[in-house]
Design a protein around this motif. Structure first.
Motif, PDB file in Angstrom:
ATOM      1  N   ARG A  39     -63.324 -20.905 -16.131  1.00 40.02           N
ATOM      2  CA  ARG A  39     -64.716 -20.670 -15.719  1.00 40.02           C
ATOM      3  C   ARG A  39     -64.805 -19.778 -14.475  1.00 40.02           C
ATOM      4  NH1 ARG A  39     -67.920 -20.465 -18.809  1.00 40.02           N
ATOM      5  NH2 ARG A  39     -69.577 -20.966 -17.349  1.00 40.02           N
ATOM      6  N   LYS A  94     -74.829 -19.249  -4.318  1.00 39.53           N
ATOM      7  CA  LYS A  94     -75.212 -19.407  -5.725  1.00 39.53           C
ATOM      8  C   LYS A  94     -74.042 -19.880  -6.584  1.00 39.53           C
ATOM      9  CE  LYS A  94     -78.702 -15.853  -5.256  1.00 39.53           C
ATOM     10  NZ  LYS A  94     -78.947 -14.437  -5.383  1.00 39.53           N
ATOM     11  N   ARG A  95     -72.838 -19.512  -6.184  1.00 40.74           N
ATOM     12  CA  ARG A  95     -71.610 -19.923  -6.867  1.00 40.74           C
ATOM     13  C   ARG A  95     -70.562 -20.166  -5.807  1.00 40.74           C
ATOM     14  NH1 ARG A  95     -74.661 -19.758 -10.440  1.00 40.74           N
ATOM     15  NH2 ARG A  95     -74.449 -19.057 -12.577  1.00 40.74           N
ATOM     16  N   TRP A 110     -73.905 -13.324  -4.279  1.00 43.29           N
ATOM     17  CA  TRP A 110     -73.600 -14.618  -4.890  1.00 43.29           C
ATOM     18  C   TRP A 110     -73.388 -15.732  -3.867  1.00 43.29           C
ATOM     19  CZ3 TRP A 110     -74.619 -15.758  -9.711  1.00 43.29           C
ATOM     20  CH2 TRP A 110     -74.810 -14.694 -10.596  1.00 43.29           C
ATOM     21  N   TYR A 126     -72.517 -11.825 -13.186  1.00 42.87           N
ATOM     22  CA  TYR A 126     -71.419 -12.795 -13.149  1.00 42.87           C
ATOM     23  C   TYR A 126     -71.937 -14.226 -13.237  1.00 42.87           C
ATOM     24  CZ  TYR A 126     -69.205  -8.528 -11.596  1.00 42.87           C
ATOM     25  OH  TYR A 126     -68.767  -7.222 -11.524  1.00 42.87           O
ATOM     26  N   GLY A 127     -73.183 -14.379 -13.622  1.00 47.45           N
ATOM     27  CA  GLY A 127     -73.831 -15.685 -13.660  1.00 47.45           C
ATOM     28  C   GLY A 127     -73.239 -16.668 -14.640  1.00 47.45           C
ATOM     29  N   HIS A 128     -72.502 -16.195 -15.632  1.00 48.12           N
ATOM     30  CA  HIS A 128     -71.906 -17.124 -16.594  1.00 48.12           C
ATOM     31  C   HIS A 128     -70.587 -17.712 -16.091  1.00 48.12           C
ATOM     32  CE1 HIS A 128     -70.382 -13.123 -17.627  1.00 48.12           C
ATOM     33  NE2 HIS A 128     -69.333 -13.716 -18.165  1.00 48.12           N
ATOM     34  N   TYR A 129     -70.167 -17.326 -14.904  1.00 49.55           N
ATOM     35  CA  TYR A 129     -68.971 -17.924 -14.293  1.00 49.55           C
ATOM     36  C   TYR A 129     -69.383 -19.006 -13.313  1.00 49.55           C
ATOM     37  CZ  TYR A 129     -66.500 -13.949 -16.236  1.00 49.55           C
ATOM     38  OH  TYR A 129     -65.981 -13.015 -17.093  1.00 49.55           O
ATOM     39  N   ASP A 130     -68.544 -20.021 -13.185  1.00 50.07           N
ATOM     40  CA  ASP A 130     -68.809 -21.107 -12.241  1.00 50.07           C
ATOM     41  C   ASP A 130     -68.137 -20.879 -10.894  1.00 50.07           C
ATOM     42  OD1 ASP A 130     -70.289 -22.408 -14.187  1.00 50.07           O
ATOM     43  OD2 ASP A 130     -68.583 -23.606 -14.876  1.00 50.07           O
TER      44      ASP A 130
END
Length: 188
Positions: free
Chosen positions: A161, A102-103, A99, A2-6
């Motif tokens: 995002r 991290k987010r 996460w 899920y790293g491409h989400y903010d």
């Protein structure tokens, strides 16, 4: 993954916390006082809705003149008496833990804000989330997008995002209407 989400947004009941059986038990307890029952499939179909909306459907199915807000409050009181002894995290909580920090993350729930805060605090999970949006924080509930849009606003992340983790059709409709990607946790 899920790293491409903010921003990550999680429904609570049935998604990160195993509360659904206790919700149904609370409904059964309260409705029995009035000689009423509910169709389990109908109630499951309303997952993500605030309690007063579920009460409206139950009352209408019995052609009763009970007040849905009062009935929902009775159910919430019964739920509070039971839930803290029975609530457990679901496996998706591992995504939350992975996460954390991290987010930015939020909970967008059909439960009341105070109940969400209390349950997450009780399980030692409150500090995983930057924001909580409950049913009493919005006026247009799932399947409307307001809950998830408010989460994105509080996280200071553009809706497009964000990804929403949901276990209910109304929540998935809300995520789509908010312009967010979603994960249907029933398929995991």
């Amino acid at each position: 993954m899920y790293g491409h989400y903010d921003g990550l947004i999680f429904d609570m009941d049935g998604t990160i916390l195993d509360t659904e059986p206790t919700h149904r038990k609370a409904w059964q307890t309260v409705l029995a006082r009035y000689g009423l029952t509910f169709d389990e499939r109908t109630v499951i179909g309303l997952n993500g809705s605030p309690s007063w909306r579920i009460a409206e459907v139950i009352i209408a199915s019995h052609q009763s003149d009970l007040d849905p807000v009062a009935l929902a409050q009775e159910k919430t009181t019964a739920l509070k008496a039971m839930l803290f002894d029975t609530v457990r995290p679901l496996p998706l909580i591992e995504v939350v833990k992975a996460w954390k920090g991290k987010r930015p993350m939020a909970v967008g729930t059909g439960s009341e804000h105070a109940m969400a805060e209390a349950l997450l605090q009780h399980l030692g999970l409150r500090d995983c989330f930057d924001a909580i949006v409950g049913a009493d924080d919005v006026t247009r509930h799932k399947p409307e997008p307001e809950t998830f849009l408010r989460c994105a606003e509080l996280l200071k992340v553009e809706p497009a995002r964000c990804v929403v983790f949901e276990d209910a059709d109304f929540g998935i409709q809300a995520a789509k209407a908010a312009g967010m990607d979603f994960v249907d946790v029933r398929l995991l």
